[in-house]
Design a protein around this motif. Structure first.
Motif, PDB file in Angstrom:
ATOM      1  N   TYR A  71      -7.879   4.200  17.445  1.00 21.84           N
ATOM      2  CA  TYR A  71      -8.159   2.704  18.146  1.00 21.84           C
ATOM      3  C   TYR A  71      -8.011   2.736  19.568  1.00 21.84           C
ATOM      4  CZ  TYR A  71      -8.948   0.705  13.243  1.00 21.84           C
ATOM      5  OH  TYR A  71      -9.536   0.467  12.292  1.00 21.84           O
ATOM      6  N   ILE A  75      -6.331   0.891  22.679  1.00 21.28           N
ATOM      7  CA  ILE A  75      -6.026  -0.360  22.815  1.00 21.28           C
ATOM      8  C   ILE A  75      -6.250  -0.811  24.407  1.00 21.28           C
ATOM      9  CG2 ILE A  75      -3.468  -1.538  22.914  1.00 21.28           C
ATOM     10  CD1 ILE A  75      -4.384  -0.476  20.434  1.00 21.28           C
ATOM     11  N   VAL A 114      -5.425   6.808  14.051  1.00 22.59           N
ATOM     12  CA  VAL A 114      -5.012   6.445  12.622  1.00 22.59           C
ATOM     13  C   VAL A 114      -5.514   7.597  11.819  1.00 22.59           C
ATOM     14  CG1 VAL A 114      -5.720   5.017  10.882  1.00 22.59           C
ATOM     15  CG2 VAL A 114      -5.245   4.087  13.468  1.00 22.59           C
ATOM     16  N   HIS A 131      -0.212   2.648   1.145  1.00 22.25           N
ATOM     17  CA  HIS A 131       0.436   1.611   1.142  1.00 22.25           C
ATOM     18  C   HIS A 131      -0.255   0.802   2.727  1.00 22.25           C
ATOM     19  CE1 HIS A 131       3.251   3.349   4.081  1.00 22.25           C
ATOM     20  NE2 HIS A 131       3.848   4.186   3.166  1.00 22.25           N
ATOM     21  N   ASN A 132       0.391  -0.348   3.147  1.00 21.00           N
ATOM     22  CA  ASN A 132      -0.168  -1.066   4.153  1.00 21.00           C
ATOM     23  C   ASN A 132      -0.059  -0.010   5.552  1.00 21.00           C
ATOM     24  OD1 ASN A 132      -1.003  -3.266   3.161  1.00 21.00           O
ATOM     25  ND2 ASN A 132       0.746  -4.504   3.467  1.00 21.00           N
ATOM     26  N   SER A 143      -1.490   2.726   6.247  1.00 20.99           N
ATOM     27  CA  SER A 143      -1.851   4.071   6.052  1.00 20.99           C
ATOM     28  C   SER A 143      -2.874   4.551   6.440  1.00 20.99           C
ATOM     29  CB  SER A 143      -1.839   4.541   4.577  1.00 20.99           C
ATOM     30  OG  SER A 143      -2.529   3.667   3.600  1.00 20.99           O
ATOM     31  N   GLY A 144      -4.270   3.375   6.690  1.00 21.89           N
ATOM     32  CA  GLY A 144      -5.424   3.854   7.170  1.00 21.89           C
ATOM     33  C   GLY A 144      -6.593   3.675   6.249  1.00 21.89           C
ATOM     34  N   LYS A 145      -6.271   3.042   5.080  1.00 21.11           N
ATOM     35  CA  LYS A 145      -7.316   3.038   3.989  1.00 21.11           C
ATOM     36  C   LYS A 145      -8.666   2.296   4.412  1.00 21.11           C
ATOM     37  CE  LYS A 145      -4.739   0.412   1.153  1.00 21.11           C
ATOM     38  NZ  LYS A 145      -3.556   0.353   2.172  1.00 21.11           N
ATOM     39  N   SER A 146      -8.282   0.958   5.447  1.00 15.12           N
ATOM     40  CA  SER A 146      -9.319   0.168   5.705  1.00 15.12           C
ATOM     41  C   SER A 146     -10.142   0.793   6.989  1.00 15.12           C
ATOM     42  CB  SER A 146      -8.791  -1.143   6.153  1.00 15.12           C
ATOM     43  OG  SER A 146      -9.788  -1.970   6.427  1.00 15.12           O
ATOM     44  N   THR A 147      -9.447   1.435   7.789  1.00 16.73           N
ATOM     45  CA  THR A 147     -10.009   2.374   8.922  1.00 16.73           C
ATOM     46  C   THR A 147     -11.060   3.316   8.330  1.00 16.73           C
ATOM     47  OG1 THR A 147      -8.076   1.868   9.948  1.00 16.73           O
ATOM     48  CG2 THR A 147      -9.637   3.733  11.073  1.00 16.73           C
TER      49      THR A 147
HETATM   50  P1  ADP Z   1      -4.580  -0.035   5.758  1.00 18.12           P
HETATM   51  O1  ADP Z   1      -5.886  -0.540   5.555  1.00 18.12           O
HETATM   52  O2  ADP Z   1      -4.404   1.062   4.922  1.00 18.12           O
HETATM   53  O3  ADP Z   1      -3.668  -1.454   5.698  1.00 18.12           O
HETATM   54  P2  ADP Z   1      -5.588   0.094   8.322  1.00 18.12           P
HETATM   55  O4  ADP Z   1      -6.600   1.202   8.588  1.00 18.12           O
HETATM   56  O5  ADP Z   1      -6.070  -1.133   8.462  1.00 18.12           O
HETATM   57  O6  ADP Z   1      -4.540   0.405   7.276  1.00 18.12           O
HETATM   58  O7  ADP Z   1      -4.562   0.334   9.880  1.00 18.12           O
HETATM   59  C1  ADP Z   1      -4.307   1.886  10.006  1.00 18.12           C
HETATM   60  C2  ADP Z   1      -3.337   1.601  11.513  1.00 18.12           C
HETATM   61  O8  ADP Z   1      -4.365   1.146  12.470  1.00 18.12           O
HETATM   62  C3  ADP Z   1      -2.222   0.438  11.620  1.00 18.12           C
HETATM   63  O9  ADP Z   1      -1.097   1.007  12.228  1.00 18.12           O
HETATM   64  C4  ADP Z   1      -2.889  -0.784  12.239  1.00 18.12           C
HETATM   65  O10 ADP Z   1      -1.982  -1.520  12.916  1.00 18.12           O
HETATM   66  C5  ADP Z   1      -3.899   0.244  13.168  1.00 18.12           C
HETATM   67  N1  ADP Z   1      -5.043  -0.772  13.216  1.00 18.12           N
HETATM   68  C6  ADP Z   1      -6.015  -1.378  12.424  1.00 18.12           C
HETATM   69  N2  ADP Z   1      -7.104  -1.751  13.096  1.00 18.12           N
HETATM   70  C7  ADP Z   1      -6.751  -1.992  14.467  1.00 18.12           C
HETATM   71  C8  ADP Z   1      -7.356  -2.332  15.581  1.00 18.12           C
HETATM   72  N3  ADP Z   1      -8.689  -3.242  15.391  1.00 18.12           N
HETATM   73  N4  ADP Z   1      -6.910  -2.251  16.851  1.00 18.12           N
HETATM   74  C9  ADP Z   1      -5.721  -1.412  16.870  1.00 18.12           C
HETATM   75  N5  ADP Z   1      -5.190  -0.886  15.644  1.00 18.12           N
HETATM   76  C10 ADP Z   1      -5.481  -1.190  14.493  1.00 18.12           C
END
Ligand code: ADP
Length: 273
Positions: free
Chosen positions: A14, A16, A24, A43-44, A46-50
Motif C-alpha cells: 500500500y 502511504i 503486505v 491473524h489480524n 497478516s494480509g488476508k483481506s489484501t
Molecule cells: P488481515 O485481513 O489479515 O487483517 P489486511 O490485508 O487487512 O490483513 O492488512 C494487512 C496489512 O496491510 C496491515 O498491516 C494493515 O494495516 C495494512 N493495510 C490494510 N489496508 C491498508 C490500506 N488501505 N492502506 C494502508 N495499509 C493498509
C-alpha cells in the motif's frame, strides 16, 4: 485441470505517500481449482483481506500476476468478465444492502447489467431458495437478523451466476447462530459445484473447508487439507491459531485406536464453540 484463480509471485504494497509504502504480500504463488472449498486463515494484519481483493481484481499486484480463468487481472478489458466469474461477500451485512425490499435488493446487480425481467425473476427466486430466504422476499431487509442479511447479500451475489464466491470475513460480525447459517450456505453452494474461498481468522470455520491456506506476514506458510494442517499444532500455536478442540480430541483417540476415523466427528460439532 485448469485453475480458476492462479497467483504467480504476487507482491503488493500500500502506498502511504510519495515516500512511504507498506509491503503486505510477499511473493505469493498458488492456484485454486474448480469446485474447491478453500479457507485462508491468518491473524489480524497478516494480509488476508489484501490477498482476497486480488481474487477478482479489486486490487492488482505490484509485481507478479493474478489470472482468473486465464485472464490477467491487470488488463482493464478483463475486469468485467473477472467480476462476473468471481463474486465477493464482505464483512458488514449492512453495507451490502442497497434496496428497501429483500427481492429488490437481490435483483439490484441484475438490473444494473440489464437482465430481462423474466430471467431476473427466475434468478432471484433461485438465489433466495438457495439461501433459504424465499419467505422473506417482501420484507424490508433492515429488520432482519445479521445472519439473514448476510444471506440476502449472498443471494445478490449468487443471482449474478458467478462460478466462485469469495467470503471476506463474512461471518465475523454475526452471532454463532448467524455464523452457522452462513456456513451452511457455503457448504451447500460448494456441494452445488461452486468454488468457495473463505477468508477467516477462526480455525473452527477454516476446518469446514477442504483445503486450508495459512498466511503470516503476507506469505503462505502452510497449504493442505484440514487434517494435514492440524498435525502442525506447535507451528499453529506459534501463529496463535488454535486447532479446534474436536480435531485435537479426534487425533488423540486416533493415536490410541487407529481404527477410529477422525472423520467420525462431524462438521456440526466443529461449529459448537
Ligand atoms: P488481515 O485481513 O489479515 O487483517 P489486511 O490485508 O487487512 O490483513 O492488512 C494487512 C496489512 O496491510 C496491515 O498491516 C494493515 O494495516 C495494512 N493495510 C490494510 N489496508 C491498508 C490500506 N488501505 N492502506 C494502508 N495499509 C493498509
Amino acid at each position: 485441470m485448469e485453475p480458476i484463480i492462479r497467483l504467480e509471485n504476487v507482491s503488493f504494497a500500500y502506498k502511504i505517500n510519495e515516500k512511504t509504502s507498506v509491503s503486505v504480500l510477499k511473493d505469493v504463488s498458488f492456484s485454486i481449482f474448480p469446485g474447491e472449498y478453500v479457507a485462508i486463515i491468518g491473524h489480524n494484519g497478516s494480509g488476508k483481506s489484501t490477498l482476497s481483493k486480488h481474487f477478482n481484481g479489486i486490487l492488482t499486484p505490484g509485481s507478479g500476476d493474478v489470472w482468473v480463468h486465464g485472464l490477467n487481472t491487470k488488463e482493464t478489458d478483463n475486469k468485467r468478465d473477472i467480476r462476473k466469474a468471481v463474486g465477493m461477500v464482505f464483512q458488514h451485512p449492512d453495507n451490502q444492502i442497497v434496496a428497501t425490499i429483500v427481492e429488490e435488493d437481490v435483483a439490484f446487480g441484475l438490473e444494473n447489467i440489464g437482465v430481462p425481467r423474466e430471467e431476473m425473476k427466475k434468478r432471484v427466486d433461485e438465489a433466495l431458495e438457495t439461501v433459504k430466504m424465499s419467505e422473506f422476499r417482501n420484507r424490508p431487509p433492515h429488520h432482519l437478523s445479521g445472519g439473514q442479511k448476510q444471506r440476502i447479500a449472498i443471494a445478490g451475489v449468487l443471482a449474478m451466476h458467478p462460478d466462485t464466491i469469495v467470503f471476506d470475513e463474512a461471518t465475523s460480525m454475526l452471532d454463532s447462530f448467524g455464523r452457522k447459517e452462513v456456513l451452511q450456505v457455503m457448504r451447500k453452494m460448494n456441494d452445488m459445484g461452486m468454488t468457495i474461498i473463505t477468508v477467516t481468522h477462526r480455525m473452527s470455520e477454516a476446518a469446514e473447508a477442504n483445503r486450508i491456506i495459512v498466511i503470516e506476514g503476507g506469505q503462505i506458510v502452510m497449504d493442505g487439507s484440514p487434517r494435514e494442517i492440524f498435525k502442525h499444532k506447535q507451528e499453529l500455536d506459534k501463529l496463535q491459531l488454535d486447532v479446534p478442540a474436536v480435531s485435537q480430541i479426534a487425533e488423540i483417540i486416533h493415536q490410541q485406536y487407529p481404527d477410529f476415523s477422525r472423520d467420525l466427528i462431524q462438521e456440526d460439532e466443529l461449529l459448537t464453540e
